[in-house]
Scaffold this motif. Structure first.
Motif, PDB file in Angstrom:
ATOM      1  N   GLU A  48      54.738 -83.697 126.540  1.00 17.44           N
ATOM      2  CA  GLU A  48      53.553 -83.555 127.383  1.00 17.44           C
ATOM      3  C   GLU A  48      53.982 -83.100 128.768  1.00 17.44           C
ATOM      4  O   GLU A  48      54.991 -83.569 129.308  1.00 17.44           O
ATOM      5  N   LEU A 100      50.029 -80.536 125.473  1.00 17.64           N
ATOM      6  CA  LEU A 100      51.223 -80.761 124.676  1.00 17.64           C
ATOM      7  C   LEU A 100      51.891 -79.426 124.380  1.00 17.64           C
ATOM      8  O   LEU A 100      51.219 -78.417 124.160  1.00 17.64           O
ATOM      9  N   TYR A 101      53.230 -79.435 124.351  1.00 12.04           N
ATOM     10  CA  TYR A 101      54.008 -78.235 124.112  1.00 12.04           C
ATOM     11  C   TYR A 101      55.112 -78.515 123.107  1.00 12.04           C
ATOM     12  O   TYR A 101      55.588 -79.653 122.996  1.00 12.04           O
ATOM     13  N   ARG A 135      56.499 -86.382 129.589  1.00 12.05           N
ATOM     14  CA  ARG A 135      56.639 -87.349 128.493  1.00 12.05           C
ATOM     15  C   ARG A 135      57.219 -86.671 127.265  1.00 12.05           C
ATOM     16  O   ARG A 135      56.741 -85.620 126.844  1.00 12.05           O
ATOM     17  N   ILE A 184      58.034 -82.179 120.632  1.00 12.05           N
ATOM     18  CA  ILE A 184      56.701 -82.139 121.221  1.00 12.05           C
ATOM     19  C   ILE A 184      56.770 -82.954 122.512  1.00 12.05           C
ATOM     20  O   ILE A 184      57.277 -84.084 122.518  1.00 12.05           O
ATOM     21  N   SER A 222      47.715 -77.959 117.781  1.00 12.08           N
ATOM     22  CA  SER A 222      47.422 -79.196 117.057  1.00 12.08           C
ATOM     23  C   SER A 222      46.597 -78.910 115.799  1.00 12.08           C
ATOM     24  O   SER A 222      45.580 -78.221 115.848  1.00 12.08           O
ATOM     25  N   HIS A 231      52.799 -73.586 123.701  1.00 12.30           N
ATOM     26  CA  HIS A 231      51.618 -74.442 123.585  1.00 12.30           C
ATOM     27  C   HIS A 231      51.528 -74.989 122.163  1.00 12.30           C
ATOM     28  O   HIS A 231      51.643 -74.239 121.192  1.00 12.30           O
ATOM     29  N   TYR A 232      51.344 -76.286 122.039  1.00 10.06           N
ATOM     30  CA  TYR A 232      51.303 -76.943 120.730  1.00 10.06           C
ATOM     31  C   TYR A 232      49.954 -76.694 120.072  1.00 10.06           C
ATOM     32  O   TYR A 232      48.904 -77.015 120.635  1.00 10.06           O
ATOM     33  N   GLU A 242      48.662 -81.808 131.382  1.00 14.58           N
ATOM     34  CA  GLU A 242      48.008 -82.628 130.370  1.00 14.58           C
ATOM     35  C   GLU A 242      47.944 -81.953 129.003  1.00 14.58           C
ATOM     36  O   GLU A 242      47.253 -82.429 128.105  1.00 14.58           O
ATOM     37  N   VAL A 295      57.415 -86.798 123.499  1.00 16.90           N
ATOM     38  CA  VAL A 295      56.552 -87.417 122.500  1.00 16.90           C
ATOM     39  C   VAL A 295      57.319 -87.689 121.212  1.00 16.90           C
ATOM     40  O   VAL A 295      57.430 -88.833 120.766  1.00 16.90           O
TER      41      VAL A 295
END
Length: 265
Positions: free
Chosen positions: A31, A37-38, A15, A29, A108, A105-106, A35, A17
């Motif tokens: 997915e 987010l990156y 996905r 960003i 957050s 790796h995001y 599972e 984003v």
């Protein structure tokens, strides 16, 4: 003893984003099928796979030296992924990025490092300046620090502008032993007063075997005739030998950094 770096995981992007339009190469960003987010860096963007190679090498050298760096993964983009994207610019980017890309790796909730808010001690500042002199990373300035604060810790991101010798590397041997002139713009240079100490420490860690192992992570898929004239093994050898030579001659860039530091005081 030979050094074996962590093998990067490979994820599949499922996905898209949102684009990160503050980045010149239009990262996004996304997915993945694990599972998570990156922050996805595209092979079809501006500087192409060379920016991904710089990101990979720079990030893994930083990790080896003990810096906090988001996990890097290879991110596979399917040919059908961008067909439903309405934005033509993004659709073209996705189309030209089919295959293996690179993602971080995001983190957050992370916030951009602000030197006016967070004081970095002299040792850490010297370590980061040394790393960026090694990598010839032009992108750690007050305008664009490429550092994040996450859970009250400093994280390094975005090394895609490093290793700029590879955009024209016929004279890579000469470039390997040049000082890093852009260090005078480094956001942490005013606090980098322990460069000699860090130089000895980091040179002991970055042995030729460890450099070759990190460079060995570059996928064959990125080394194509469109990007390089040499074979994958030849390309990896140039990257390795450039870094090994630069580490061996580190007193050149350390001296230049100290001169820039004291000239600004």
């Amino acid at each position: 003893m030979n050094y074996t770096p962590p093998q990067l995981r490979t994820v599949n992007v499922i996905r898209y984003v949102t684009p990160l339009r503050e980045g010149g190469s239009l990262p996004a960003i996304a997915e993945a099928d694990d599972e998570f987010l990156y922050v996805l860096k595209f092979r079809g963007a501006g500087q192409g796979v060379k920016a991904l190679i710089a990101e990979l090498i720079g990030g893994e050298i930083a990790r080896l030296l003990g810096f906090k760096v988001p996990e890097l993964v290879f991110a596979n983009l399917d040919v059908a992924f961008g067909r439903s994207e309405a934005d033509e610019e993004i659709q073209d980017l996705l189309k030209f990025s089919v295959g293996l890309n690179l993602a971080l790796h995001y983190l957050s909730g992370a916030i951009t490092f602000d030197p006016a808010v967070t004081v970095v001690d002299a040792r850490l500042a010297s370590q980061i300046v040394w790393l960026d002199c090694l990598l010839t990373n032009v992108d750690r300035t007050a305008r664009n620090t490429n550092m994040l604060m996450w859970h009250k810790e400093l994280w390094l991101i975005d090394h895609g502008a490093a290793l700029y010798f590879h955009h024209s590397w016929n004279n890579w041997q000469e470039q390997a032993v040049r000082p890093f002139a852009q260090v005078k713009e480094h956001v942490l240079l005013p606090r980098a007063t322990r460069l000699d100490e860090v130089d000895a420490e980091f040179k002991a860690i970055l042995t030729p075997d460890k450099i070759r192992a990190i460079v060995g992570l570059i996928p064959d898929e990125w080394i194509t005739p469109d990007n390089f004239e040499e074979t994958p093994d030849e390309v990896r050898k140039v990257y390795s030998e450039f870094l090994i030579a630069r580490i061996a001659a580190s007193e050149i860039f350390v001296t230049a950094a100290k001169q820039a530091l004291y000239a600004g005081i």
